[in-house]
Design an enzyme around this catalytic site. Sequence first.
Site, PDB file in Angstrom:
ATOM      1  N   GLU A   1      -6.514  -3.986   1.692  1.00  0.00           N
ATOM      2  CA  GLU A   1      -7.691  -3.809   2.546  1.00  0.00           C
ATOM      3  C   GLU A   1      -8.231  -2.384   2.563  1.00  0.00           C
ATOM      4  O   GLU A   1      -9.435  -2.172   2.572  1.00  0.00           O
ATOM      5  CB  GLU A   1      -7.400  -4.302   3.960  1.00  0.00           C
ATOM      6  CG  GLU A   1      -7.113  -5.805   4.033  1.00  0.00           C
ATOM      7  CD  GLU A   1      -8.215  -6.659   3.421  1.00  0.00           C
ATOM      8  OE1 GLU A   1      -9.324  -6.156   3.183  1.00  0.00           O
ATOM      9  OE2 GLU A   1      -7.945  -7.846   3.160  1.00  0.00           O
TER      10      GLU A   1
ATOM     11  N   HIS B   1     -11.807  -6.683  -4.295  1.00  0.00           N
ATOM     12  CA  HIS B   1     -10.531  -7.389  -4.137  1.00  0.00           C
ATOM     13  C   HIS B   1     -10.138  -8.203  -5.371  1.00  0.00           C
ATOM     14  O   HIS B   1      -8.967  -8.554  -5.512  1.00  0.00           O
ATOM     15  CB  HIS B   1     -10.628  -8.383  -2.981  1.00  0.00           C
ATOM     16  CG  HIS B   1     -10.257  -7.843  -1.639  1.00  0.00           C
ATOM     17  ND1 HIS B   1      -9.129  -7.106  -1.410  1.00  0.00           N
ATOM     18  CD2 HIS B   1     -10.866  -7.984  -0.427  1.00  0.00           C
ATOM     19  CE1 HIS B   1      -9.054  -6.817  -0.106  1.00  0.00           C
ATOM     20  NE2 HIS B   1     -10.104  -7.328   0.499  1.00  0.00           N
TER      21      HIS B   1
ATOM     22  N   ALA C   1     -15.382 -12.348   5.599  1.00  0.00           N
ATOM     23  CA  ALA C   1     -15.401 -12.903   4.250  1.00  0.00           C
ATOM     24  C   ALA C   1     -13.964 -13.000   3.759  1.00  0.00           C
ATOM     25  O   ALA C   1     -13.059 -12.456   4.383  1.00  0.00           O
ATOM     26  CB  ALA C   1     -16.209 -12.005   3.321  1.00  0.00           C
TER      27      ALA C   1
ATOM     28  N   GLU D   1      -5.683 -17.096   3.902  1.00  0.00           N
ATOM     29  CA  GLU D   1      -4.994 -15.872   4.282  1.00  0.00           C
ATOM     30  C   GLU D   1      -4.894 -15.789   5.801  1.00  0.00           C
ATOM     31  O   GLU D   1      -5.873 -16.060   6.478  1.00  0.00           O
ATOM     32  CB  GLU D   1      -5.727 -14.635   3.769  1.00  0.00           C
ATOM     33  CG  GLU D   1      -4.857 -13.389   3.882  1.00  0.00           C
ATOM     34  CD  GLU D   1      -5.543 -12.127   3.373  1.00  0.00           C
ATOM     35  OE1 GLU D   1      -6.773 -12.088   3.302  1.00  0.00           O
ATOM     36  OE2 GLU D   1      -4.817 -11.184   3.053  1.00  0.00           O
TER      37      GLU D   1
ATOM     38  N   HIS E   1     -17.029  -5.191  -1.090  1.00  0.00           N
ATOM     39  CA  HIS E   1     -15.630  -5.219  -0.639  1.00  0.00           C
ATOM     40  C   HIS E   1     -14.879  -6.395  -1.279  1.00  0.00           C
ATOM     41  O   HIS E   1     -13.795  -6.233  -1.851  1.00  0.00           O
ATOM     42  CB  HIS E   1     -15.625  -5.327   0.890  1.00  0.00           C
ATOM     43  CG  HIS E   1     -14.278  -5.404   1.519  1.00  0.00           C
ATOM     44  ND1 HIS E   1     -13.702  -4.344   2.170  1.00  0.00           N
ATOM     45  CD2 HIS E   1     -13.380  -6.413   1.606  1.00  0.00           C
ATOM     46  CE1 HIS E   1     -12.511  -4.692   2.636  1.00  0.00           C
ATOM     47  NE2 HIS E   1     -12.289  -5.954   2.308  1.00  0.00           N
ATOM     48  N   GLU E   2     -15.481  -7.563  -1.193  1.00  0.00           N
ATOM     49  CA  GLU E   2     -14.794  -8.755  -1.706  1.00  0.00           C
ATOM     50  C   GLU E   2     -14.668  -8.716  -3.227  1.00  0.00           C
ATOM     51  O   GLU E   2     -13.650  -9.127  -3.780  1.00  0.00           O
ATOM     52  CB  GLU E   2     -15.521 -10.027  -1.257  1.00  0.00           C
ATOM     53  CG  GLU E   2     -15.635 -10.187   0.259  1.00  0.00           C
ATOM     54  CD  GLU E   2     -14.316 -10.045   0.994  1.00  0.00           C
ATOM     55  OE1 GLU E   2     -13.287 -10.534   0.491  1.00  0.00           O
ATOM     56  OE2 GLU E   2     -14.309  -9.423   2.082  1.00  0.00           O
TER      57      GLU E   2
ATOM     58  N   GLU F   1     -11.538 -13.086   0.021  1.00  0.00           N
ATOM     59  CA  GLU F   1     -11.581 -12.772  -1.407  1.00  0.00           C
ATOM     60  C   GLU F   1     -10.906 -13.789  -2.319  1.00  0.00           C
ATOM     61  O   GLU F   1     -10.265 -13.399  -3.294  1.00  0.00           O
ATOM     62  CB  GLU F   1     -10.958 -11.392  -1.622  1.00  0.00           C
ATOM     63  CG  GLU F   1      -9.441 -11.313  -1.333  1.00  0.00           C
ATOM     64  CD  GLU F   1      -9.094 -10.854   0.069  1.00  0.00           C
ATOM     65  OE1 GLU F   1      -9.930 -11.011   0.980  1.00  0.00           O
ATOM     66  OE2 GLU F   1      -7.970 -10.352   0.259  1.00  0.00           O
ATOM     67  N   ASN F   2     -11.037 -15.092  -2.050  1.00  0.00           N
ATOM     68  CA  ASN F   2     -10.468 -16.085  -2.964  1.00  0.00           C
ATOM     69  C   ASN F   2     -10.957 -15.789  -4.377  1.00  0.00           C
ATOM     70  O   ASN F   2     -12.153 -15.655  -4.594  1.00  0.00           O
ATOM     71  CB  ASN F   2     -10.924 -17.480  -2.570  1.00  0.00           C
ATOM     72  CG  ASN F   2     -10.864 -17.705  -1.077  1.00  0.00           C
ATOM     73  OD1 ASN F   2      -9.808 -17.609  -0.490  1.00  0.00           O
ATOM     74  ND2 ASN F   2     -12.013 -17.957  -0.466  1.00  0.00           N
TER      75      ASN F   2
HETATM   76 ZN   LIG Z   1     -10.737  -7.333   2.495  1.00  0.00          ZN
END
Ligand SMILES: [Zn+2]
Length: 847
Positions: free
Chosen positions: A323, A304, A265, A130, A300-301, A267-268
Site C-alpha cells: 500500500e 499494484h 478500489a 482482500e 494506485h491500482e 487491485e485484482n
Molecule cells: Zn492499494
Amino acid sequence: MSYRLPATVVPLRYEIRLEPDLKTGTFAGEETVTVTVRQPMEEILLNAADLTIDRVSATDAEGRALDGAATLEPEAERARLRFPAALAPGEWRLTLGFEGTLNDQLHGFYRSTWKDASGATHVMAATQFEAVDARRAFPCWDEPAFKAVFAVTLVVPEGYTAVANTRVVGERPLGAGRRAVAFADTIRMSTYLVAFFVGELEATELVMVGPTPIRIWCVPGKRHLARFGQEAAAFSLRFFEEYYGIPYPGDKLDLLGIPDFASGAMENLGAITFRETALLVDETAASHNELERVADVVAHEVAHMWFGDLATMAWWNGIWLNEAFATFMEMLAVHAWKPQWDRWVTFAVSRAAALGVDGLRASRPIEFPVEAPRDCEAMFDLLTYEKGASVLRMLEQYLGPDVFRAGVRLYLRRHAYANAETTDLWRALGDAAGQPIPTVMDGWVFRPGYPVVRVEPAPGGLRLSQRRFTYLDGEAPGHQRWQVPVRLRATAGGQTVERGVLLGGAEIDVALPGPIDRVVANAGGHGFYRVRYAPELRDRLLAAPSELAPIERFDVVSDLLALCQAGLLPAVEYLELTARFRDETDRNVWTVLAASFGYVNRVIDDAARSGLAALVRDRFRPAAARLGWDPRPGESELQRQLRGDLLRVLGTIGDDPDVRAAARTRYARYRTDETALDPNLVPAVVATLAAGGGEAEYAEFLERFRRARTPQEEQRYLYALAGFRRPELLRQTLDRTLNGEIRSQDAPFVVRSLLASVYGRALAWEFVKAHWQTMSRLYPPSAYRRLYEGVTALVSPKWEEEAHAFFAQNRIELGGKTLEQYLEQLRVGVRFQEREASALSAYLRRS
Ligand SMILES: [Zn+2]
C-alpha cells in the site's frame, strides 16, 4: 490458536467452476485443486467460510481416487478434509463440490444492485477478497504466500456478461438459457487477488498499450463516463512498465465500476474494481478534485499490478509493502501525467493527515506482527498508506530518484511471482545504493511516531535537536530517536546554502557562514517530521512567507497548528499568525488554514461562532476577491479549484452574506444553464446553499441526489444533505442512512460527517447510540469502523465521558488501535478546549 495453515499440502493450480443464481442469492461451485502433498496425510486443512462442502475426493497421479469428507470449523474459518487412508507424498487432485451465498456485506462473493432509467432494480454479482474473504467464494489456501494458478469458469444466464482476471478462452451454451464462460490461466498469484463478476455490464472500446487491451466496465448507461479513467489507466500502465522495467504481468486489463463497493478500489490482477466515484467521471462537469481522485485511484491500482500482484508480501504484517508503494507510485504517475497538477505538493495534505494520527501515543508502527489475519484489516489506514508513502518519498529524496528506482526494479525482479518481506526491500535498495538501508529506515517503519526537530541559533550556526512529538505530551520525554534526514536551506552572512544533515542523535550543531537571516528546516517539504523554530527564527520566516515554496508554507502552517494543538503555542497566537497568509496563492495552504479554523470551531461555544466567522472572512476574503467568481482565460485548473475552495469556506464556516447571496443567484442560473457555472464552483455553491438553507433547498438537493447523472453529482448532493444546520433537516438525513435510501457503502461516511458537524453532532451522537447495532449489521465492516472517527469531533468533557462508556458497555471493537486513536484524538480536543476555550472566546468576541 494458530491461524496459519500448515505447509504440508501446497496448492499449485485451482480449476474453479461457479454458477451464481442472482435471483435466490446463492451459488453452486466445484473446484479441482492440484496440490503437492509433502508428507503422508489423512487430513488436509484449508480455509472455507459460510460455505457448505458436500463432495470431497482426492485422485493421485495414477488416477486412483479416494472419497473423503469435510468438517467445517466456522470459528477458524477452516475446513478439515478427512480421507480413509493417508494420501502419499506427491501430486494429488482434490475435487470439492460446494455451495454458498451471495451476501449483501460487500465482501466475499456478493450482490450489488442498481436501478435502470425506468426505476427497475437489477442485480450483479461481484467479488472483494482482500484480506481474507476468498474463502467465502471457494475453499482455498487463503494466505498470500500460497500462490497458485487459477483457471475460472463462470456459468451465467444469457444476456449477462462474465468478467474475471484473465481473457475469455471459451464460451459454451449449456441450454436452458445458460452458458459457460471459461477464462485463461492466471499467473501464479495469491487468492486475495482472484476476482469474478456476473451482470448486465457495458464496456468501452479497447485501448491498446503494447499487447495489453484496456477496457472499462460499468452498468448500462454510464459508458460515456469512462473516457478519463481509461486514459489514466493507459498512461499509468505505460508509465509503470517503463519505471519498473518489467512488462505488465496480466493478459488484459479490465477496470470495473461497481455500484456497491466497500472501499475505494481493489487491485485484482487484470480485473480492478472501483467504487463508481473513483473511476467514472464526466470530465466536462467535474471539479479538479473529482478528476484528481479518479487519476489517483486508477494510478494506485495499476501500480499494484506489480507491487502486490506480481511481488506480494509474505504475510499480512507486510501490507505496507503493497500500500505504501502503490500510494507513492500513484503520486509519481499522476505527477508525470499531469505535471500542472503539482501532485507532490498536494501530497503534503496526505502527509499531514498521517502526522496527525502518528502524533498520538496510541499510534503504531507502519509494520508490526500480525497473528490473526483479521487484525490486518485495521492496517488499511493512514499509517500504512500515507505515512508509508511519506517515508518512501523521504527515502527516495535521500538516496536520489535513480538509485531508488534501481532498487525497486531489483526488488521486483527478485520476488516476481513470489513473496517478500520488508528486509528484502531494504536488501534490494541497499544493493542499489551501495549503503545499508535498515539503519536509516527501521525507526520510521518498525517504531511508532516521529520527531519534532527544534531549530535554534547556536554559536557559529544552528542547533538541531529531536524529541518524539505527541499531541498529549508536546515534546515527549524519553529516548526515542530517529535517523532524520534534515534538509536545510539557510540564508546566513549574505549567502544561501542548502544541505542535507542526518540528525541521528539527540542534537547536532550545524555551522553556517555568518549571522542567520532565515532558515528552513524541512526544505522541499519531504521530511516526515515537524519543525519547531525558535520564536525569532519563526518570525523571520513568517515575515515573508512568499519566499518559501508552497509545500514549505504548507508545512509551516501545519506544524504551527500541531504545536498549538499540543499546547506548545497558544491558540490565539496561532490565529494571529494566520493573518500573515492573506496573500497566499496555494490551495493546499488554504486547505490547512481552513482545517485549523474548523478545528477551532469544534472547541468554542456557540456564542463565539460569529467571531470565528468574522475571522475567517478577514483571512479568506482578500484571496477570494482577487480571484472573483468567474474563471479567467488562461487560468490554471488549480486556480479554478482554489476559487471553489475559498468560496466554499466563506459560504459555510465564514457565514459570508455576500457569498451566500451570490451562490443563490448563481445556482438559479445553473439550474437553467449548466454551462453558466464553472464545475469547480458547483460543489462550493451547493455546500453554501446547504449551510444557509431550509426545506426548499433540502428538497431540491434530495431530488438531485436521487436523479444524479454522475457518481460525483450523487456524492455532492448526498453530502450536502449532511451540510444543513437545521435539526429537523439533519434528522431526515440521519433517517436516510438506515432506511435504504443511501447505499450502505456511503451511509457510514454520511453519519461520520454529521458527527463532525458542529450543527449535527449532538443529534448524530444520539442517533448512533440508539442505532449502532442496526448499523453494524447493515454497513460493510470496513466502512462501519470509519463511522466512529466522527466521535473525535465530540469535543466536550460530557461527550467524552459518554463515548468512553458507550464503547466499553457495548464492547465495540474497531480492530487494532483504531478506537484508542479516536478516543485519544477526542482527549486532545477536550484538553485543547480546557486550555484555550476561554482565551479563544474572549479573542473571537473582539474580532
Ligand atoms: Zn492499494
